[in-house]
Design a protein around this motif. Structure first.
Motif, PDB file in Angstrom:
ATOM      1  N   GLY A  23      -8.943 -11.738   6.773  1.00 42.69           N
ATOM      2  CA  GLY A  23      -9.481 -11.773   5.420  1.00 42.69           C
ATOM      3  C   GLY A  23      -9.886 -10.365   5.024  1.00 42.69           C
ATOM      4  N   VAL A  52       2.265   4.090   5.839  1.00 39.60           N
ATOM      5  CA  VAL A  52       2.771   3.749   7.173  1.00 39.60           C
ATOM      6  C   VAL A  52       1.669   3.106   8.020  1.00 39.60           C
ATOM      7  CG1 VAL A  52       4.540   5.531   7.213  1.00 39.60           C
ATOM      8  CG2 VAL A  52       2.213   6.078   7.980  1.00 39.60           C
ATOM      9  N   TYR A  53       2.074   2.276   8.979  1.00 41.96           N
ATOM     10  CA  TYR A  53       1.099   1.655   9.892  1.00 41.96           C
ATOM     11  C   TYR A  53       0.634   2.642  10.949  1.00 41.96           C
ATOM     12  CZ  TYR A  53       1.271  -2.967   7.925  1.00 41.96           C
ATOM     13  OH  TYR A  53       1.127  -4.025   7.072  1.00 41.96           O
ATOM     14  N   PHE A  54       1.538   3.504  11.354  1.00 39.11           N
ATOM     15  CA  PHE A  54       1.157   4.548  12.320  1.00 39.11           C
ATOM     16  C   PHE A  54       1.961   5.792  12.004  1.00 39.11           C
ATOM     17  CE2 PHE A  54       3.321   0.922  14.354  1.00 39.11           C
ATOM     18  CZ  PHE A  54       4.607   1.393  14.333  1.00 39.11           C
ATOM     19  N   LYS A 103      -6.603  -8.125   6.511  1.00 40.28           N
ATOM     20  CA  LYS A 103      -6.414  -8.965   5.326  1.00 40.28           C
ATOM     21  C   LYS A 103      -4.988  -9.511   5.227  1.00 40.28           C
ATOM     22  CE  LYS A 103      -7.313  -8.792   0.361  1.00 40.28           C
ATOM     23  NZ  LYS A 103      -7.978  -8.002  -0.678  1.00 40.28           N
ATOM     24  N   TYR A 104      -4.027  -8.763   5.710  1.00 43.76           N
ATOM     25  CA  TYR A 104      -2.620  -9.176   5.602  1.00 43.76           C
ATOM     26  C   TYR A 104      -1.994  -9.174   6.987  1.00 43.76           C
ATOM     27  CZ  TYR A 104      -3.633  -7.744   0.798  1.00 43.76           C
ATOM     28  OH  TYR A 104      -4.200  -7.596  -0.446  1.00 43.76           O
ATOM     29  N   GLU A 112     -12.602  -2.616  14.824  1.00 43.96           N
ATOM     30  CA  GLU A 112     -11.552  -1.874  14.110  1.00 43.96           C
ATOM     31  C   GLU A 112     -11.429  -2.400  12.683  1.00 43.96           C
ATOM     32  OE1 GLU A 112      -7.024  -0.674  15.192  1.00 43.96           O
ATOM     33  OE2 GLU A 112      -7.364  -2.828  14.972  1.00 43.96           O
ATOM     34  N   ASN A 128      -5.787   3.088  -0.161  1.00 42.47           N
ATOM     35  CA  ASN A 128      -6.448   1.841   0.258  1.00 42.47           C
ATOM     36  C   ASN A 128      -7.967   2.036   0.164  1.00 42.47           C
ATOM     37  OD1 ASN A 128      -6.329   0.002   3.493  1.00 42.47           O
ATOM     38  ND2 ASN A 128      -6.842  -0.716   1.456  1.00 42.47           N
ATOM     39  N   GLY A 153      -3.340  -4.449  11.710  1.00 38.95           N
ATOM     40  CA  GLY A 153      -1.945  -4.047  11.523  1.00 38.95           C
ATOM     41  C   GLY A 153      -1.039  -4.586  12.605  1.00 38.95           C
ATOM     42  N   THR A 154      -0.364  -3.676  13.310  1.00 38.77           N
ATOM     43  CA  THR A 154       0.590  -4.087  14.350  1.00 38.77           C
ATOM     44  C   THR A 154      -0.093  -4.268  15.705  1.00 38.77           C
ATOM     45  OG1 THR A 154       1.062  -1.853  15.121  1.00 38.77           O
ATOM     46  CG2 THR A 154       2.322  -2.637  13.223  1.00 38.77           C
ATOM     47  N   PHE A 186       0.817  -1.219   0.000  1.00 36.49           N
ATOM     48  CA  PHE A 186       0.000   0.000   0.000  1.00 36.49           C
ATOM     49  C   PHE A 186       0.850   1.269   0.000  1.00 36.49           C
ATOM     50  CE2 PHE A 186      -2.762  -3.267   1.729  1.00 36.49           C
ATOM     51  CZ  PHE A 186      -3.920  -3.063   0.998  1.00 36.49           C
ATOM     52  N   ASP A 192     -10.436   0.368  -0.807  1.00 40.13           N
ATOM     53  CA  ASP A 192     -11.325  -0.741  -0.420  1.00 40.13           C
ATOM     54  C   ASP A 192     -11.781  -0.651   1.035  1.00 40.13           C
ATOM     55  OD1 ASP A 192     -10.839  -1.691  -2.872  1.00 40.13           O
ATOM     56  OD2 ASP A 192      -9.740  -3.503  -2.237  1.00 40.13           O
ATOM     57  N   MET A 193     -11.018   0.061   1.862  1.00 39.49           N
ATOM     58  CA  MET A 193     -11.358   0.131   3.289  1.00 39.49           C
ATOM     59  C   MET A 193     -12.267   1.319   3.594  1.00 39.49           C
ATOM     60  SD  MET A 193     -10.081  -2.264   5.197  1.00 39.49           S
ATOM     61  CE  MET A 193      -9.075  -2.164   6.663  1.00 39.49           C
TER      62      MET A 193
HETATM   63  C1  LIG Z   1      -2.908   1.663   8.981  1.00 41.32           C
HETATM   64  S1  LIG Z   1      -2.819  -0.057   9.070  1.00 41.32           S
HETATM   65  C2  LIG Z   1      -3.587  -0.425  10.617  1.00 41.32           C
HETATM   66  C3  LIG Z   1      -2.762  -0.031  11.780  1.00 41.32           C
HETATM   67  C4  LIG Z   1      -3.257  -0.715  13.015  1.00 41.32           C
HETATM   68  N1  LIG Z   1      -4.563  -0.329  13.438  1.00 41.32           N
HETATM   69  C5  LIG Z   1      -2.273  -0.620  14.138  1.00 41.32           C
HETATM   70  O1  LIG Z   1      -2.678  -0.326  15.273  1.00 41.32           O
HETATM   71  O2  LIG Z   1      -1.104  -0.922  13.901  1.00 41.32           O
HETATM   72  C6  LIG Z   1      -4.084  -0.599   7.942  1.00 41.32           C
HETATM   73  C7  LIG Z   1      -4.314  -2.106   7.941  1.00 41.32           C
HETATM   74  O3  LIG Z   1      -5.431  -2.399   7.116  1.00 41.32           O
HETATM   75  C8  LIG Z   1      -5.179  -3.622   6.455  1.00 41.32           C
HETATM   76  N2  LIG Z   1      -6.021  -3.719   5.261  1.00 41.32           N
HETATM   77  C9  LIG Z   1      -5.884  -3.064   4.099  1.00 41.32           C
HETATM   78  N3  LIG Z   1      -6.868  -3.393   3.227  1.00 41.32           N
HETATM   79  C10 LIG Z   1      -7.660  -4.272   3.866  1.00 41.32           C
HETATM   80  C11 LIG Z   1      -8.860  -4.952   3.520  1.00 41.32           C
HETATM   81  N4  LIG Z   1      -9.433  -4.781   2.329  1.00 41.32           N
HETATM   82  N5  LIG Z   1      -9.417  -5.748   4.413  1.00 41.32           N
HETATM   83  C12 LIG Z   1      -8.859  -5.922   5.640  1.00 41.32           C
HETATM   84  N6  LIG Z   1      -7.736  -5.309   6.026  1.00 41.32           N
HETATM   85  C13 LIG Z   1      -7.120  -4.481   5.162  1.00 41.32           C
HETATM   86  C14 LIG Z   1      -3.703  -3.538   6.151  1.00 41.32           C
HETATM   87  O4  LIG Z   1      -3.143  -4.812   5.901  1.00 41.32           O
HETATM   88  C15 LIG Z   1      -3.147  -2.873   7.386  1.00 41.32           C
HETATM   89  O5  LIG Z   1      -2.719  -3.804   8.332  1.00 41.32           O
END
Ligand SMILES: C[S@@+](CC[C@H](N)C(=O)[O-])C[C@H]1O[C@@H](n2cnc3c(N)ncnc32)[C@H](O)[C@@H]1O
Ligand SMILES: Cc1cc2nc3c(=O)[nH]c(=O)nc-3n(C[C@H](O)[C@H](O)[C@H](O)COP(=O)(O)OP(=O)(O)OC[C@H]3O[C@@H](n4cnc5c(N)ncnc54)[C@H](O)[C@@H]3O)c2cc1C
Length: 659
Positions: free
Chosen positions: A150, A26-28, A97-98, A64, A176, A68-69, A23, A178-179
């Motif tokens: 998923g 950053v995660y945070f 999802k990942y 949520e 992103n 992520g992390t 993507f 899709d979210m």
């Molecule tokens: C900004 S990060 C989340 C950070 C997290 N809340 C933390 O505390 O570290 C966004 C997350 O959304 C996940 N993501 C992206 N597209 C997604 C989808 N379509 N369905 C589910 N998760 C998804 C990514 O893999 C990523 O881990």
């Protein structure tokens, strides 16, 4: 076929912070992830005061998008720990999802020393995180984390929960999209509790408008760091111009809660009963666990070793989903037990002993990720197993064996569980609001809630006599370890299974006899088990000197498995079967009808049974499912899987088929 779910692909910046390669985000926050999380998610959802206001039996459910992390989760948990009274509970549900690999999660969380106490607990339980619903029980059950692994749009529609606070934390909407769709926001609205709050780091106009259109009232509010503005809001109402979400059919609806008194009798002290007692006790229930024998785990759950083996389907059936979720849950519980004595994560190898099995295995290997299951050719299979084999096969690296009585005893050891042995419940009577368990003329115990967890014996009670449970006798053989058998390094299965030794003995199992009622171990079945050992490995037969053993002297034990016609367990509330047939008779004429008649529940009566040959995988999560039905909590499984396990499914099928 389901796509294989990859782990997150990360890059690490010079400060050691993770960044998503897929993507490019950053995660945070780059500046202070912790401050941003606290400001955007914790403060905007007023969690400090809401945690502080929870009563001792209260709970708050946070949802949520994007685990992520786990930083947001850990911050929420830390605050909950500071603010909430003893007895209150936090339930955090997050879709991802990942998922990060365990190593990446550990590396990312090492950035926050102030969260170490919480991160360590999460990391210790972050095992067997595979696709679908994965439940993690933390801090002795005070904190529950349900990860939906998923795509958010695939997972959230299956969730049955009421969310009190939403954290929207996908990557940036531009990166992103899709979210941040209307479809996903409709799911958030469907799941929102009446006073649900919501917040996100973005202030993008179209995100705000889509959330407003979904039924939330969003407001811009000053941001933090380099975020000028962010969004906060609350759920107002489902939009009038949109068709209302489909409610559960009345026969699968949640029974209304009839009791204030959180006290239950669980009848049956095997894996199902102990799991149920444990899940209820963790939620503050006082549980009396009735067992007819002198101790727990004396029947099917009494084998020295059972195998954590996943009989999956490549087609994503309800049973296969239950198995992946149940396996993960059991596997995480086992982390609390003693390795080597109570269980071992030695892996399980299922041999491709004929062409049909080899074909089935190839399909499974293509449908599931390699860290759950993968193919091994013959040399690799032999290297894994430590013995000579004739076939390669399918390898489950996280599988292994379990001493089921140890799991039972650990689950029943909660201070809220009182184990009452030598109690054989013959009859159930409802007197006022209480169920009473009777043994002829003596009252054994009573409570407003009873859970029947006595395997096929539950058919003895008039209230559950209609459930189509069958007994299947099975016998295991105990084989003394030899110097040469010590090299067996994994569980190996063909038609039967053999495990690496526990306390000097290998368990060899297990026969299937659909007709016998006699539990005396028989020589014929020992010989049958030895035939299955020959099919597994002639080399191992030699190493165990199995051909020189006197069959008459072989040791083992027999018990009944308890199965249902569709091989799914039976878990949930019970209805009055005659009143049920009357209430929904219209289905006999037209199966699509949904009569507007509430289900005639037998208030307070529940079942956890029918675990067949895989109770180690299904029973512990069924305890969580039952507790969720009873406590009106988020279900630990997709709605469709919970319905596939529901006791009412049989009465419903009978009505529809007119039988
Ligand atoms: C900004 S990060 C989340 C950070 C997290 N809340 C933390 O505390 O570290 C966004 C997350 O959304 C996940 N993501 C992206 N597209 C997604 C989808 N379509 N369905 C589910 N998760 C998804 C990514 O893999 C990523 O881990
Ligand atoms: C030979 C064999 C091998 C197996 N191998 C495996 C394996 O490798 N992996 C796996 O996952 N599963 C395996 N299983 C299946 C697994 O053991 C079962 O699914 C599981 O033990 C079922 O647990 P349960 O609590 O439902 O039943 P049980 O363990 O039978 O417990 C029911 C309990 O209820 C008590 N009870 C019943 N009625 C009453 C009453 N009215 N009052 C008081 N007490 C009552 C009984 O005494 C008993 O203790 C095997 C089973 C057998 C028989």
């Amino acid at each position: 076929m389901k796509p294989v779910m990859p782990h997150a692909q990360l890059d690490w910046d010079d400060q050691g912070r993770p960044r998503s390669r897929v993507f490019d985000d950053v995660y945070f926050s780059d500046q202070s992830g912790l401050d941003e999380t606290r400001y955007v998610f914790i403060e905007q959802n007023r969690l400090s005061e809401r945690f502080a206001q929870l009563p001792a039996d209260g709970r708050l459910v946070i949802g949520e998008t994007g685990f992520g992390t786990g930083l947001n989760f850990l911050c929420a948990w830390q605050l909950f720990e500071q603010q909430a009274v003893a007895g209150a509970r936090l339930h955090f549900i997050s879709v991802e999802k990942y998922p990060l690999s365990p190593a990446d999660l550990q590396r990312a969380l090492a950035l926050w020393p102030e969260l170490k106490a919480f991160a360590d607990q999460l990391l210790a339980q972050y095992v067997a995180i595979h696709q679908g619903f994965q439940r993690l029980v933390l801090d002795n059950g005070r904190v529950t984390l349900t990860l939906l692994i998923g795509d958010a749009l695939e997972q959230l529609p299956q969730l049955d929960a009421r969310i009190d606070a939403w954290f929207l934390d996908g990557f940036a909407p531009a990166k992103n999209p899709d979210m941040w769709t209307a479809e996903l926001f409709a799911e958030l609205a469907r799941l929102a509790a009446p006073d649900s709050t919501i917040s996100t780091f973005t202030s993008t106009g179209w995100v705000r408008r889509l959330l407003n259109a979904a039924g939330f009232k969003m407001r811009r509010t000053p941001g933090i760091g380099h975020k000028w503005e962010i969004l906060r809001g609350g759920f107002v109402a489902w939009p009038e111009d949109t068709p209302a979400p489909v409610a559960a059919k009345p026969w699968f609806a949640r029974p209304t809660q009839v009791v204030d008194e959180r006290r239950a009798l669980v009848i049956g002290g095997g894996l199902a009963g102990c799991a149920t007692a444990s899940s209820l006790a963790a939620r503050g229930w006082q549980v009396s666990l009735l067992e007819r024998h002198e101790a727990l785990a004396q029947e099917a759950s009494g084998n020295p070793q059972g195998v954590l083996y996943l009989k999956l389907s490549a087609h994503g059936t309800a049973l296969s989903q239950l198995i992946v979720s149940g396996f993960g849950h059991t596997r995480r519980l086992l982390e609390h037990l003693q390795r080597g004595v109570d269980w071992a994560d030695c892996g399980v190898l299922q041999l491709a002993f004929n062409a049909k099995e080899a074909e089935r295995q190839a399909q499974l290997a293509a449908a599931f990720p390699a860290d759950l299951v993968h193919l091994l050719d013959l040399p690799d299979a032999q290297a894994r197993a430590g013995i000579a084999l004739e076939h390669g096969g399918l390898y489950y690296p996280e599988g292994g064996w379990v001493h089921p009585p140890a799991l039972c005893r650990w689950q029943a050891s909660h201070p809220n569980v009182q184990v009452l042995t030598h109690r054989d419940a013959l009859e159930l009577r409802k007197v006022d609001d209480h169920w009473q368990a009777w043994d002829n003329a003596s009252l054994l115990a009573s409570a407003p809630v009873v859970i029947l967890a006595g395997a096929a014996e539950i058919k003895r009670f008039a209230q559950s006599a209609d459930l189509p449970l069958k007994r299947i006798r099975g016998q295991i053989t105990r084989l003394p370890q030899t110097a040469e058998s010590q090299c067996l390094a994994t569980v190996v299965c063909a038609e039967g299974y053999v495990a690496p030794a526990r306390l000097g003995e290998h368990t060899l199992g297990a026969s299937f006899d659909f007709n016998s009622d006699d539990l005396t171990p028989s020589t014929a079945e020992h010989l049958g088990n030895l035939d299955m050992l020959r099919e597994i490995s002639g080399d191992l037969v030699g190493r165990l000197h199995a051909d020189q053993l006197d069959p008459e002297q072989l040791q083992g034990r027999a018990a009944f498995r308890c199965t249902s016609p569709d091989y799914l367990p039976i878990v949930g509330p019970l209805a009055d079967s005659q009143a049920f047939s009357r209430a929904y008779a219209a289905l006999g004429k037209d199966a699509r009808q949904v009569p507007d008649v509430p289900c005639p529940w037998l208030d307070g009566l529940y079942v956890n049974s029918g675990h067949g040959s895989r109770g180690l995988i299904t029973a512990p999560l069924s305890g969580e499912l039952l507790a969720a039905w009873l406590d009106n909590e988020p279900l630990p499984l997709p709605r469709s899987v919970a319905e596939a396990c529901h006791p009412n499914r049989f009465a419903l099928r009978r009505l529809i088929r007119g039988t």
